[in-house]
Design an enzyme around this catalytic site. Structure first.
Site, PDB file in Angstrom:
ATOM      1  N   ARG A   1     111.490 -72.232 -11.740  1.00  0.00           N
ATOM      2  CA  ARG A   1     110.672 -73.512 -12.193  1.00  0.00           C
ATOM      3  C   ARG A   1     109.281 -73.830 -11.462  1.00  0.00           C
ATOM      4  NH1 ARG A   1     116.263 -77.344 -12.536  1.00  0.00           N
ATOM      5  NH2 ARG A   1     116.838 -76.714 -14.400  1.00  0.00           N
TER       6      ARG A   1
ATOM      7  N   TYR B   1     111.550 -73.512 -21.548  1.00  0.00           N
ATOM      8  CA  TYR B   1     112.619 -72.726 -20.717  1.00  0.00           C
ATOM      9  C   TYR B   1     112.680 -73.365 -19.172  1.00  0.00           C
ATOM     10  CZ  TYR B   1     108.886 -69.150 -20.232  1.00  0.00           C
ATOM     11  OH  TYR B   1     107.771 -68.491 -19.668  1.00  0.00           O
ATOM     12  N   GLU B   2     113.791 -72.633 -18.840  1.00  0.00           N
ATOM     13  CA  GLU B   2     114.022 -72.913 -17.331  1.00  0.00           C
ATOM     14  C   GLU B   2     114.159 -74.626 -17.112  1.00  0.00           C
ATOM     15  OE1 GLU B   2     114.711 -70.764 -15.605  1.00  0.00           O
ATOM     16  OE2 GLU B   2     113.584 -69.170 -16.739  1.00  0.00           O
ATOM     17  N   GLY B   3     114.775 -75.335 -18.093  1.00  0.00           N
ATOM     18  CA  GLY B   3     115.012 -76.754 -18.180  1.00  0.00           C
ATOM     19  C   GLY B   3     113.678 -77.207 -18.756  1.00  0.00           C
TER      20      GLY B   3
END
Length: 591
Positions: free
Chosen positions: A296, A440-442
């Site tokens: 992140r 992406y990655e949350g």
């Protein structure tokens, strides 16, 4: 399309002067002897590789994309040579554990390397990025046997890493995953299921690919409490630790995407593939978040890298493009028209880009400093402070930084006018590529809800108090504050407004469960703009007494940020005060 040039001067400024990073390193375990010659060698050599070997691949790689041929993935030309350069130079091992061949360098140095690689070509940069994250998870949670078998090869780049979370029916809610892991007699597991959106899940650049796969054991509790993590190699290592038997999984397809087209985004089918448990049973989500939190931050850095490329392109174009005359008369009367820099609106766009990029660069190194303190400090009080700030600022680094990076990419495209929409200039690729960083990655909405829910409401705002304490300590330590008052005063006013808003959210959330989600993105933006203002104060403080063009540009950009961008905090606060009612008033069937 202009060449990408690593922003080495600004990186050096942030490390040496703005954030006093050498002083920090020398106060931490393992980095007492980290000197400027070593750091300069790392930064300058990475800048050359990024500009000369990786960036020239970017546009052609985007044109070529990736191809799936009988289960094998062909990646664009040029990537193999660039990747070999990284491997030969040890670039995949920078932050790795020295016990297994890593260099063990601080994140606040490695982060700058990350920016240069990502800014040169995001599609390419995802490969070493994911490997580094996988190594971090294995080192933190894997058994000694797994670490001995895999880490050295992964640090060398000979083996790469991938993370396998998402399934066709389960994205953010990983408790819904259906991938299963059945125990086998030899302490391994048979992993079966389908994963999607697996970046660099299959390719030929590395001789082995190590997948970290989330799956559920037969006795797993329901939901996210039943998730375990498994290491599943493409080739099972033999007795000598070399790639042996081909494991039972394959790439079933490649996604056709809006951007990062040169990065293979795979559908991975596991058919009883042998895997090994990483960490404890049913604790896989915690283990995966070791990797996810690393990714992140680096996704935020990705955004800054791409935004920097957009700014460089836009400035180059604005200097060369002749269009109209200055509002006060011809600036270049010997030419048929003036360049774009005479137009106030173009300057507004370029200054916004520069202000957000340079604050973002300082901010990711600032967050990385706290990561280093949390990991390497022997002072328990500082470690506790660092852990609080890392928890608070990680979602901001991912969410706010990438939202602003996309804004910068679009502004760069706008500077070009119609040419920004045309393929040959490269700006439209940056817009397409940067867009994924918000997803992406949350997704950034999920990051904002994490910030409000877990990091603010659940702690009654105490984590924010730690950040405010750091700002207050810096301001208190400034000599001759009067000359910086035009920056200190608006920052302090914004902090007071942020604290008042935070207190209101904490109080009202007890009786209104819709409130945190309804105001989350606005609140995250408030925090982000305040963080960036703090970075600009530190930049201006670092150039006091310096009359160079570099320092003058820093001061001018700092003033622009405080006067033109920070006031958005006032509007955001009003939106938060509006609460959840405007969001929840619509009945479902009215949409």
């Amino acid at each position: 399309m202009p060449d990408y040039k690593a922003p080495l001067d600004d990186i050096r400024f942030v490390i040496e002067r703005q954030l006093a990073t050498y002083e920090l390193w020398h106060s931490l375990r393992n980095f007492e002897d980290l000197d400027k010659n070593t750091v300069e060698a790392i930064l300058s050599e990475c800048g050359k590789i990024a500009g000369d070997a990786i960036a020239p691949c970017s546009r052609e790689a985007d044109e070529q994309g990736c191809q799936l041929q009988e289960g094998n993935v062909a990646v664009p030309q040029g990537f193999a040579d660039a990747y070999q350069l990284l491997c030969d130079g040890g670039w995949c091992s920078l932050s790795g554990n020295p016990e297994y061949g890593g260099m063990g360098l601080p994140k606040s140095l490695v982060a700058a390397v990350d920016e240069m690689v990502q800014g040169a070509c995001m599609s390419f940069g995802l490969l070493p990025m994911l490997t580094a994250g996988a190594c971090l998870a294995i080192d933190a949670h894997g058994s000694d046997a797994l670490k001995s078998t895999y880490l050295e090869k992964m640090y060398s780049g000979a083996w790469s890493g991938a993370m396998d979370l998402t399934e066709p029916h389960a994205g953010t809610d990983l408790g819904l995953i259906r991938t299963r892991a059945e125990p086998l007699a030899d302490d391994s597991y048979a992993v079966t299921g389908t994963k999607i959106f697996i970046t660099w899940g299959e390719h030929q650049l590395a001789e082995n690919i190590i997948h970290l796969v989330l799956a559920k054991l037969p006795d797993a509790p329901a939901g996210s409490r039943g998730i375990s993590m498994f290491l599943v190699p493409k080739y099972i290592p033999d007795a000598q630790g070399e790639p042996g038997e081909r494991n039972r999984f394959s790439c079933g397809g490649l996604e056709k995407k809006m951007g990062i087209k040169a990065s293979p985004t795979c559908v991975m089918n596991f058919d009883g593939a042998r895997g090994w448990l990483v960490g404890e049973p049913h604790k896989g989500l915690q283990a995966m978040f070791t990797m996810m939190n690393y990714e992140r931050l680096v996704v935020g850095i990705q955004g800054v890298g791409a935004a920097e490329a957009s700014y460089q392109n836009a400035v180059s174009y604005a200097r060369e493009r002749l269009q109209g005359r200055s509002p006060v008369g011809a600036h270049s009367p010997e030419k048929e028209a003036d360049n774009l820099l005479v137009h106030p609106d173009v300057r507004r766009m370029l200054l916004t880009m520069r202000a957000l990029n340079e604050a973002g660069r300082a901010f990711y190194i600032y967050v990385s400093q706290w990561l280093d303190i949390a990991k390497f400090s022997d002072d328990q009080q500082r470690k506790t402070q660092a852990e609080a700030l890392v928890a608070l600022l990680t979602p901001v680094a991912k969410g706010f930084m990438t939202d602003r990076a996309f804004e910068v990419a679009v502004l760069g495209q706008q500077v070009y006018g119609g040419h920004g929409f045309i393929r040959e200039w490269g700006q439209e690729q940056l817009v397409r590529d940067t867009r994924i960083t918000q997803i992406y990655e949350g997704t950034n909405g999920v990051q904002a809800m994490d910030l409000v829910g877990r990091k603010t409401v659940a702690t009654h705002g105490q984590l924010l108090d730690v950040f405010v304490g750091d700002v207050d300590a810096f301001v208190a330590g400034l000599a001759n504050k009067r000359e910086l008052s035009s920056l200190i005063t608006p920052l302090q006013q914004a902090i007071v407004l942020l604290q008042t808003t935070t207190h209101s959210i904490v109080q009202q959330s007890a009786d209104n469960r819709f409130l945190p989600g309804a105001v989350a993105v606005d609140y995250q933006d408030m925090v982000g703009y305040v963080c960036y203002a703090y970075m600009w104060l530190r930049a201006a403080a670092a150039v006091r007494g310096d009359d160079s063009d570099f320092a003058s540009a820093k001061r001018a950009t700092a003033e622009f940020y405080m006067l033109k961008l920070l006031p958005q905090v006032d509007t955001l606060a009003r939106r938060v005060v509006a609460g959840s009612a405007p969001v929840m008033a619509m009945q479902d069937d009215w949409f």
